[in-house]
Motif scaffolding. Structure first.
Motif, short mmCIF file in Angstrom:
data_model
loop_
_atom_site.label_atom_id
_atom_site.label_comp_id
_atom_site.label_asym_id
_atom_site.label_seq_id
_atom_site.Cartn_x
_atom_site.Cartn_y
_atom_site.Cartn_z
N GLN A 176 48.69 29.64 28.72
CA GLN A 176 48.45 30.63 29.78
C GLN A 176 47.97 30.01 31.10
O GLN A 176 48.17 30.60 32.15
N ARG A 177 47.34 28.86 31.03
CA ARG A 177 46.66 28.34 32.21
C ARG A 177 47.21 26.98 32.65
O ARG A 177 47.49 26.11 31.83
N ASP A 190 54.53 36.85 37.67
CA ASP A 190 53.74 36.45 38.83
C ASP A 190 52.37 35.98 38.35
O ASP A 190 51.73 36.64 37.52
N PRO A 191 51.88 34.85 38.85
CA PRO A 191 50.62 34.30 38.33
C PRO A 191 49.38 35.00 38.87
O PRO A 191 49.38 35.55 39.98
N VAL A 192 48.34 34.95 38.09
CA VAL A 192 46.98 35.24 38.54
C VAL A 192 46.39 33.91 39.00
O VAL A 192 46.55 32.90 38.31
N ILE A 193 45.73 33.89 40.15
CA ILE A 193 45.19 32.63 40.67
C ILE A 193 43.67 32.73 40.79
O ILE A 193 43.15 33.64 41.44
N LEU A 238 38.38 34.53 31.07
CA LEU A 238 37.65 35.79 30.98
C LEU A 238 38.44 36.98 31.50
O LEU A 238 38.11 38.13 31.19
N ASN A 239 39.49 36.72 32.29
CA ASN A 239 40.17 37.80 32.99
C ASN A 239 41.61 38.04 32.56
O ASN A 239 42.11 39.15 32.67
N LEU A 240 42.29 37.01 32.08
CA LEU A 240 43.71 37.16 31.73
C LEU A 240 43.89 38.03 30.49
O LEU A 240 43.09 37.99 29.56
N LYS A 283 49.88 38.00 41.37
CA LYS A 283 49.48 39.27 40.74
C LYS A 283 48.09 39.70 41.21
O LYS A 283 47.88 40.86 41.56
N ARG A 284 47.14 38.78 41.20
CA ARG A 284 45.81 39.05 41.75
C ARG A 284 45.08 37.74 41.91
O ARG A 284 45.47 36.70 41.36
N PHE A 285 43.99 37.79 42.67
CA PHE A 285 43.14 36.62 42.87
C PHE A 285 41.79 36.86 42.20
O PHE A 285 41.27 37.97 42.18
#
Length: 427
Positions: A90-91, A238-241, A361-363, A265-267
């Motif tokens: 995932q990362r 789309d990635p979360v950064i 913690l967020n994904l 997707k979001r920051f």
């Protein structure tokens, strides 16, 4: 390109003027009147980094500088790699530390130096900046030896790593460094006081190389496009950064990229114990606490100067601030994050580790995330060795300064002392 002062919107300037002034009236930050939107993003993401960066920055600057001039600035500033390294399914980490001073600040500092050198008139300029670690080295390297520029870097004495310190305090020549007996916020306040003092500002032709300078932020937009370009080669989503956040210039650049059309997707704004922004996002109350010293010292900032720009972008685009995620990590959690990455075969450092844990913690299961690797682990060798029981080898850039003497002056956090010192060494 036209920009206006967020505190005094009637003050409007060109890009050249904004670069040369640094700050507007009453310490106001310059902000673009329009954010360009790029089309055919898929074709852009297929381009090589430098060629794409010419297009990205040209969208902002070609109307004022001409595309040929923009191309030359980009070619001279961006000449090192930025790989996206998978850590797990995932990362991934966007490694931004392969430049000359081993930190992400090389992107903005080198681009700014090229701009200032191109715009310089006959008078000698003074770059006055504060650093919580990596800015000092990047700015010093970018401006070292330039005939028309003196550089003065303020930093909190005893609160950055020794190797970070030696990368910019051992140069001499046109690089002048001051160890301030306080924290980064005090250093930043001294810089702002200097810009408000007409004797200093006008007499020494002051400019700033902090992320308050718009040229640095525009340069940083480019690596967000590269992060997504590399991610899209592996994942459709789309990635979360997650962005290690101190003075919030890095996140500001990411939001500019998204506003231009980059599919993020979001920051996540990832901080250490200096958590003014995560608390603000939770409560709506802006309540800076006294700055705490942590192992992620470059993020030891309680009053981030770039936050007004973050709010201005969200307001301009109609984005709720609630869409921005703020996550704070304790020292114990930072240690755990470093160990967890190492267990996966990835050696990191505290700032990136905080962002990596914030992703965890967020994904949610179907998402992919990118965290920014903002500095080479060896720049924090003492912390990384201690936390992971290692003996990291030093890269050549750090070996070259390891045994050099520090040339810094030492001052209290007192503007009168700083003013006297500046005129003594620069006049």
């Amino acid at each position: 390109m036209e920009l206006y002062n967020l505190k005094h919107p009637s003050q409007k300037v060109s890009f050249k003027e904004a670069v040369q002034l640094g700050l507007g009236k009453d310490r106001g930050l310059f902000f673009p009147t329009q954010i360009p939107v790029l089309h055919d993003i898929e074709a852009l993401l297929a381009m090589p980094f430098v060629e794409r960066s010419k297009k990205v920055l040209g969208a902002w600057l070609a109307s004022e500088l001409g595309q040929d001039a923009v191309d030359k600035l980009v070619e001279r500033a961006f000449n090192f790699d930025l790989p996206l390294v998978a850590v797990d399914e995932q990362r991934s980490c966007l490694e931004l530390f392969h430049g000359p001073t081993l930190a992400f600040k090389d992107f903005g500092a080198r681009f700014m130096a090229q701009c200032i050198n191109a715009f310089a008139q006959d008078s000698r300029l003074t770059i006055l900046t504060a650093t919580s670690g990596d800015t000092g080295a990047a700015v010093a390297d970018a401006f070292y030896g330039l005939d028309k520029v003196n550089v003065v870097v303020l930093y909190p004495k005893g609160k950055i790593s020794e190797l970070q310190e030696k990368m910019f305090t051992t140069l001499g020549n046109n690089i002048h460094t001051v160890a301030v007996a306080s924290d980064f916020d005090a250093c930043q306040h001294l810089v702002k006081q200097a810009f408000e003092d007409s004797d200093v500002r006008d007499g020494l032709h002051l400019n700033s190389a902090n992320s308050i300078n718009i040229s640095r932020l525009l340069a940083q937009i480019c690596y967000y496009f590269e992060a997504v370009a590399q991610s899209k080669q592996r994942h459709e989503a789309d990635p979360v950064i997650a962005v290690p956040s101190g003075n919030f210039g890095n996140l500001t650049a990411g939001l500019f990229a998204k506003a231009m059309g980059l599919p993020v997707k979001r920051f996540i704004a990832a901080t250490n114990a200096n958590d003014t922004v995560p608390r603000y996002l939770e409560t709506g109350d802006w309540q800076p606490n006294p700055t705490q010293a942590t192992m992620s010292n470059a993020m030891d900032v309680s009053e981030p100067s770039n936050w007004p720009r973050v709010e201005a972008i969200c307001e301009k685009l109609g984005w709720p601030l609630a869409d921005l995620v703020g996550i704070r990590l304790s020292e114990a959690q930072t240690s755990e994050a470093l160990a967890e990455l190492y267990a996966k075969g990835y050696v990191s450092e505290p700032h990136a580790a905080i962002a990596a844990r914030a992703l965890t913690l967020n994904l949610v299961p179907d998402e992919v995330g990118i965290f920014l690797g903002t500095a080479h682990p060896a720049k924090f060798k003492d912390v990384v060795d201690r936390e992971l029981n290692l003996d990291l080898p030093l890269p050549a850039e750090l070996k070259a300064v390891e045994h050099k003497p520090i040339l810094s002056a030492e001052l209290a956090a007192d503007f009168a002392q700083l003013k006297s010192h500046l005129f003594a060494v620069l006049s």
